[in-house]
Design a protein around this motif. Structure first.
Motif, PDB file in Angstrom:
ATOM      1  N   MET A 106       5.102  25.139  22.419  1.00 51.79           N
ATOM      2  CA  MET A 106       4.044  24.263  21.934  1.00 51.79           C
ATOM      3  C   MET A 106       4.295  22.808  22.289  1.00 51.79           C
ATOM      4  N   TYR A 107       5.565  22.392  22.286  1.00 50.55           N
ATOM      5  CA  TYR A 107       5.841  21.005  22.681  1.00 50.55           C
ATOM      6  C   TYR A 107       6.324  20.906  24.119  1.00 50.55           C
ATOM      7  N   TYR A 108       6.919  21.968  24.648  1.00 50.43           N
ATOM      8  CA  TYR A 108       7.422  21.911  26.017  1.00 50.43           C
ATOM      9  C   TYR A 108       6.277  21.727  27.010  1.00 50.43           C
ATOM     10  N   VAL A 109       5.156  22.380  26.754  1.00 48.24           N
ATOM     11  CA  VAL A 109       3.998  22.247  27.638  1.00 48.24           C
ATOM     12  C   VAL A 109       3.468  20.819  27.616  1.00 48.24           C
ATOM     13  N   TYR A 110       3.540  20.168  26.459  1.00 47.03           N
ATOM     14  CA  TYR A 110       3.085  18.775  26.370  1.00 47.03           C
ATOM     15  C   TYR A 110       3.972  17.865  27.222  1.00 47.03           C
ATOM     16  N   VAL A 111       5.294  18.078  27.149  1.00 44.65           N
ATOM     17  CA  VAL A 111       6.211  17.295  27.971  1.00 44.65           C
ATOM     18  C   VAL A 111       5.997  17.605  29.451  1.00 44.65           C
ATOM     19  N   GLU A 112       5.707  18.847  29.759  1.00 50.32           N
ATOM     20  CA  GLU A 112       5.395  19.232  31.139  1.00 50.32           C
ATOM     21  C   GLU A 112       4.190  18.456  31.669  1.00 50.32           C
ATOM     22  N   ALA A 113       3.203  18.240  30.806  1.00 51.28           N
ATOM     23  CA  ALA A 113       2.036  17.456  31.199  1.00 51.28           C
ATOM     24  C   ALA A 113       2.424  16.008  31.494  1.00 51.28           C
ATOM     25  N   TRP A 114       3.395  15.446  30.748  1.00 54.90           N
ATOM     26  CA  TRP A 114       3.874  14.102  31.069  1.00 54.90           C
ATOM     27  C   TRP A 114       4.424  14.072  32.495  1.00 54.90           C
ATOM     28  N   CYS A 115       5.222  15.092  32.834  1.00 55.99           N
ATOM     29  CA  CYS A 115       5.856  15.123  34.159  1.00 55.99           C
ATOM     30  C   CYS A 115       4.804  15.137  35.262  1.00 55.99           C
ATOM     31  N   LEU A 116       3.780  15.968  35.091  1.00 56.17           N
ATOM     32  CA  LEU A 116       2.723  16.028  36.093  1.00 56.17           C
ATOM     33  C   LEU A 116       1.966  14.708  36.151  1.00 56.17           C
ATOM     34  N   GLY A 117       1.668  14.139  34.989  1.00 61.67           N
ATOM     35  CA  GLY A 117       0.973  12.863  34.941  1.00 61.67           C
ATOM     36  C   GLY A 117       1.771  11.751  35.592  1.00 61.67           C
ATOM     37  N   TYR A 118       3.067  11.693  35.317  1.00 61.68           N
ATOM     38  CA  TYR A 118       3.915  10.680  35.941  1.00 61.68           C
ATOM     39  C   TYR A 118       3.999  10.888  37.449  1.00 61.68           C
ATOM     40  N   ALA A 119       4.031  12.168  37.903  1.00 57.64           N
ATOM     41  CA  ALA A 119       4.065  12.447  39.335  1.00 57.64           C
ATOM     42  C   ALA A 119       2.811  11.903  40.014  1.00 57.64           C
ATOM     43  N   VAL A 120       1.655  12.142  39.412  1.00 54.74           N
ATOM     44  CA  VAL A 120       0.399  11.655  39.979  1.00 54.74           C
ATOM     45  C   VAL A 120       0.357  10.131  39.958  1.00 54.74           C
ATOM     46  N   VAL A 341       7.787  14.946  40.786  1.00 55.62           N
ATOM     47  CA  VAL A 341       7.382  16.279  41.234  1.00 55.62           C
ATOM     48  C   VAL A 341       8.506  17.274  40.946  1.00 55.62           C
ATOM     49  N   LEU A 342       9.762  16.853  41.191  1.00 61.04           N
ATOM     50  CA  LEU A 342      10.921  17.692  40.866  1.00 61.04           C
ATOM     51  C   LEU A 342      10.931  18.043  39.380  1.00 61.04           C
ATOM     52  N   LEU A 343      10.726  17.033  38.531  1.00 57.67           N
ATOM     53  CA  LEU A 343      10.700  17.291  37.083  1.00 57.67           C
ATOM     54  C   LEU A 343       9.594  18.274  36.716  1.00 57.67           C
ATOM     55  N   PHE A 344       8.431  18.110  37.334  1.00 54.71           N
ATOM     56  CA  PHE A 344       7.321  19.019  37.026  1.00 54.71           C
ATOM     57  C   PHE A 344       7.641  20.438  37.456  1.00 54.71           C
ATOM     58  N   LEU A 345       8.211  20.615  38.633  1.00 52.90           N
ATOM     59  CA  LEU A 345       8.585  21.955  39.092  1.00 52.90           C
ATOM     60  C   LEU A 345       9.612  22.580  38.153  1.00 52.90           C
ATOM     61  N   ALA A 346      10.597  21.783  37.733  1.00 52.95           N
ATOM     62  CA  ALA A 346      11.602  22.281  36.793  1.00 52.95           C
ATOM     63  C   ALA A 346      10.955  22.673  35.474  1.00 52.95           C
ATOM     64  N   ALA A 347      10.003  21.884  35.029  1.00 56.70           N
ATOM     65  CA  ALA A 347       9.348  22.161  33.747  1.00 56.70           C
ATOM     66  C   ALA A 347       8.470  23.397  33.813  1.00 56.70           C
ATOM     67  N   VAL A 348       7.705  23.561  34.894  1.00 64.28           N
ATOM     68  CA  VAL A 348       6.753  24.683  34.947  1.00 64.28           C
ATOM     69  C   VAL A 348       7.474  26.020  35.096  1.00 64.28           C
ATOM     70  N   THR A 349       8.571  26.066  35.858  1.00 70.34           N
ATOM     71  CA  THR A 349       9.314  27.329  35.943  1.00 70.34           C
ATOM     72  C   THR A 349       9.945  27.688  34.604  1.00 70.34           C
ATOM     73  N   SER A 350      10.314  26.681  33.827  1.00 68.28           N
ATOM     74  CA  SER A 350      10.876  26.937  32.502  1.00 68.28           C
ATOM     75  C   SER A 350       9.799  27.350  31.501  1.00 68.28           C
ATOM     76  N   SER A 351       8.645  26.692  31.539  1.00 70.90           N
ATOM     77  CA  SER A 351       7.597  27.021  30.568  1.00 70.90           C
ATOM     78  C   SER A 351       7.073  28.435  30.769  1.00 70.90           C
ATOM     79  N   LEU A 352       6.968  28.877  32.022  1.00 66.20           N
ATOM     80  CA  LEU A 352       6.558  30.261  32.275  1.00 66.20           C
ATOM     81  C   LEU A 352       7.522  31.231  31.618  1.00 66.20           C
ATOM     82  N   SER A 353       8.806  30.940  31.718  1.00 67.10           N
ATOM     83  CA  SER A 353       9.819  31.802  31.124  1.00 67.10           C
ATOM     84  C   SER A 353       9.732  31.803  29.600  1.00 67.10           C
ATOM     85  N   ILE A 354       9.463  30.643  29.041  1.00 64.65           N
ATOM     86  CA  ILE A 354       9.379  30.550  27.581  1.00 64.65           C
ATOM     87  C   ILE A 354       8.163  31.307  27.054  1.00 64.65           C
ATOM     88  N   LEU A 355       7.089  31.336  27.831  1.00 69.12           N
ATOM     89  CA  LEU A 355       5.862  31.985  27.371  1.00 69.12           C
ATOM     90  C   LEU A 355       5.877  33.506  27.555  1.00 69.12           C
TER      91      LEU A 355
END
Length: 536
Positions: A106-120, A341-355
């Motif tokens: 629930m909170y990891y996905v929110y932080v993942e969105a920060w990573c994508l937003g910062y990348a953009v 972008v590295l942070l976002f990739l790290a976050a998305v592979t982790s969030s998939l696993s958590i879900l």
């Protein structure tokens, strides 16, 4: 119990997936921050001791228990505990491995969105504005100033990225193990490592960018990160150091989250779990120690000095300090873009696993089709992430869930798993199961480690954690002080935090709902025979 037609395409696929779950924000932000905070070399000693005594043994135990449970056709932690122990209460111990990932995501996905937003924002150059105050940008972007202020959906707001991240995770989960999670990790992990190596080379070739500050160079920066220092023995006597190191091992390897159990349950009966587990751990350690440990803090030290690094938390280091570092660096826009972008990739592979453990439970407990289970998960994620997103002031909701679930919960789950492996199933039976189809024989002394030393170490660390973070003991016997900690003061102090109280109530409500679902699932499972079900 009929087994869903889910499977990994190969052992390499599951290794990529488990490594993807382990390699996350902790590798590139949390680990270097802790190492710098606790004296570099001293922290690394405690870290590697914890890795050998906790990380590798619990990882092997989770792989073994998961694959063994998969033999009986179960893929969720509650189902696996039910199948292996055959007691009515067993599924409730297993429910920890379902509730923890449900709340963490629930909170990891929110932080993942920060990573994508910062990348953009980095790619567009909006993070490289001269004189920009990065602390104010972070607070505004994440809503850390006022509750609800970040719930916006403009092109420059975090809201659009929350939606994108949610849709991306749900789409990949809908595609299943091999076409969704495995494919994402097979593509994401090599790309992540490639970007990490590019950033590492850039940091190691920075030299002395400011001739007026000759002490801020690459060698001094690496020394700041890694040298033990003269007070290494004194540092090793600090209980907080060992707590931080053990917590980082849990956080980094994704043990105690219910992820590895679920992933391993889809293995064949002769798939190697000892070598696969060790390979996944090694991949994570490379990303954490060789990449995360030699990029983040050294880069910050070179441009900002020790004062710019000391005392910075995980989020401050990644989202406030490093953007300022990249702004000072030649071609900073390029390297800032690569880093986020590295942070976002790290976050998305982790969030998939958590879900995935949540999906596995819903399908296993209620015979849901994938479209239905993903729809229910979407509802859970919208409610949970929306809660954390709205109560964003001081990141209080996020921090509260992370403490009570992301810290306390994983210690409990890790302890339960190792006790199940060594004592409930029995070390001899577990040892034989762990070596079924193994190309790598684990040294015999790990029998003693996994049966006695790891449980004792875990219980000791968890007790110290409670004494430090809950009781507030200063670890002194001569002049003991018990001072109410912030997490307790938020709930029962003189000026409690309404948001912290609401968040704890939210946690309790979600846990009660989860336990109710496990109870209903248990009734269904009791009507099904528990028999070995192997995939050839």
């Amino acid at each position: 119990m009929s087994r869903p037609q889910e499977a990994w395409t190969s052992n390499l696929g599951v290794i990529f997936a488990v490594a993807g779950s382990a390699v996350g924000l902790g590798n590139f932000l949390r680990f270097p921050g802790l190492a710098a905070q606790y004296g570099g070399g001293a922290f690394m000693i405690a870290y590697f001791v914890s890795l050998l005594v906790i990380g590798v043994p619990v990882c092997w135990a989770e792989w073994t228990v998961g694959r063994h449970g998969g033999h009986h056709g179960y893929h969720s932690s509650p189902g696996i505990f039910h199948a292996l122990l055959r007691r009515r209460w067993a599924k409730y111990f297993g429910s920890i491995g379902f509730l923890i990932p449900m709340l963490v995501c629930m909170y990891y996905v929110y932080v993942e969105a920060w990573c994508l937003g910062y990348a953009v924002n980095a790619i567009s150059g909006r993070l490289s504005v001269p004189g920009m105050h990065y602390g104010e940008f972070f607070a505004t972007y994440t809503g850390a100033n006022v509750d609800g202020v970040a719930v916006k959906f403009g092109l420059g707001d975090v809201g659009i990225f929350v939606v994108i991240v949610l849709l991306l995770n749900l789409y990949l989960l809908y595609r299943g193990l091999s076409k969704g999670i495995e494919l994402a990790c097979r593509v994401g992990m090599p790309l992540l490592v490639g970007l990490g190596l590019i950033l590492l080379v850039r940091v190691l070739t920075l030299g002395t960018p400011d001739p007026a500050r000759p002490g801020q160079n690459v060698l001094t920066a690496l020394g700041f990160m890694w040298n033990p220092g003269d007070s290494v023995l004194a540092s090793l006597r600090n209980p907080q150091l060992w707590l931080a190191a053990a917590g980082q091992v849990f956080f980094s390897l994704s043990i105690g989250l219910g992820v590895i159990i679920t992933y391993a349950s889809y293995l064949r009966k002769t798939d190697d779990v000892t070598l696969s587990g060790l390979t996944a751990v090694s991949a994570n350690e490379f990303c954490e120690v060789a990449l995360g440990g030699m990029i983040t803090v050294p880069a910050a030290f070179i441009f900002l000095g020790a004062a710019g690094v000391a005392g910075q938390g995980t989020f401050a280091l990644g989202f406030i300090v490093l953007p300022e570092v990249f702004a000072h660096m030649p071609a900073g826009v390029l390297f800032a873009s690569a880093f986020f972008v590295l942070l976002f990739l790290a976050a998305v592979t982790s969030s998939l696993s958590i879900l995935q453990p949540v999906i596995a439970f819903l399908e296993e407990a209620f015979a849901m089709r994938r479209a239905v289970s993903v729809s229910w998960l979407a509802l859970v994620m919208i409610l949970g992430t929306g809660f954390v997103w709205y109560f964003s002031k001081d990141l209080k909701a996020l921090d509260t869930i992370d403490f009570w679930i992301g810290n306390v919960g994983v210690f409990l789950q890790g302890t339960v798993i190792i006790l199940l492996f060594g004592w409930v199933i029995g070390i001899e039976k577990s040892w034989r199961e762990m070596h079924r189809g193994a190309a790598l024989r684990v040294p015999g002394f790990f029998r003693i480690v996994m049966r006695y030393i790891t449980p004792l170490y875990l219980i000791t660390i968890f007790t110290l954690f409670l004494l430090d973070k809950v009781v507030g003991w200063n670890f002194s016997f001569e002049k003991p002080v018990f001072q109410q900690t912030g997490y307790i003061a938020d709930l029962v102090g003189n000026a409690p935090s309404p948001v912290a109280r609401i968040t704890v109530g939210f946690i309790i409500a979600v846990c009660l709902l989860g336990l109710a679902l496990v109870t209903v699932a248990g009734r269904r499972w009791r009507s099904k025979p528990v028999a070995p079900h192997y995939r050839k």
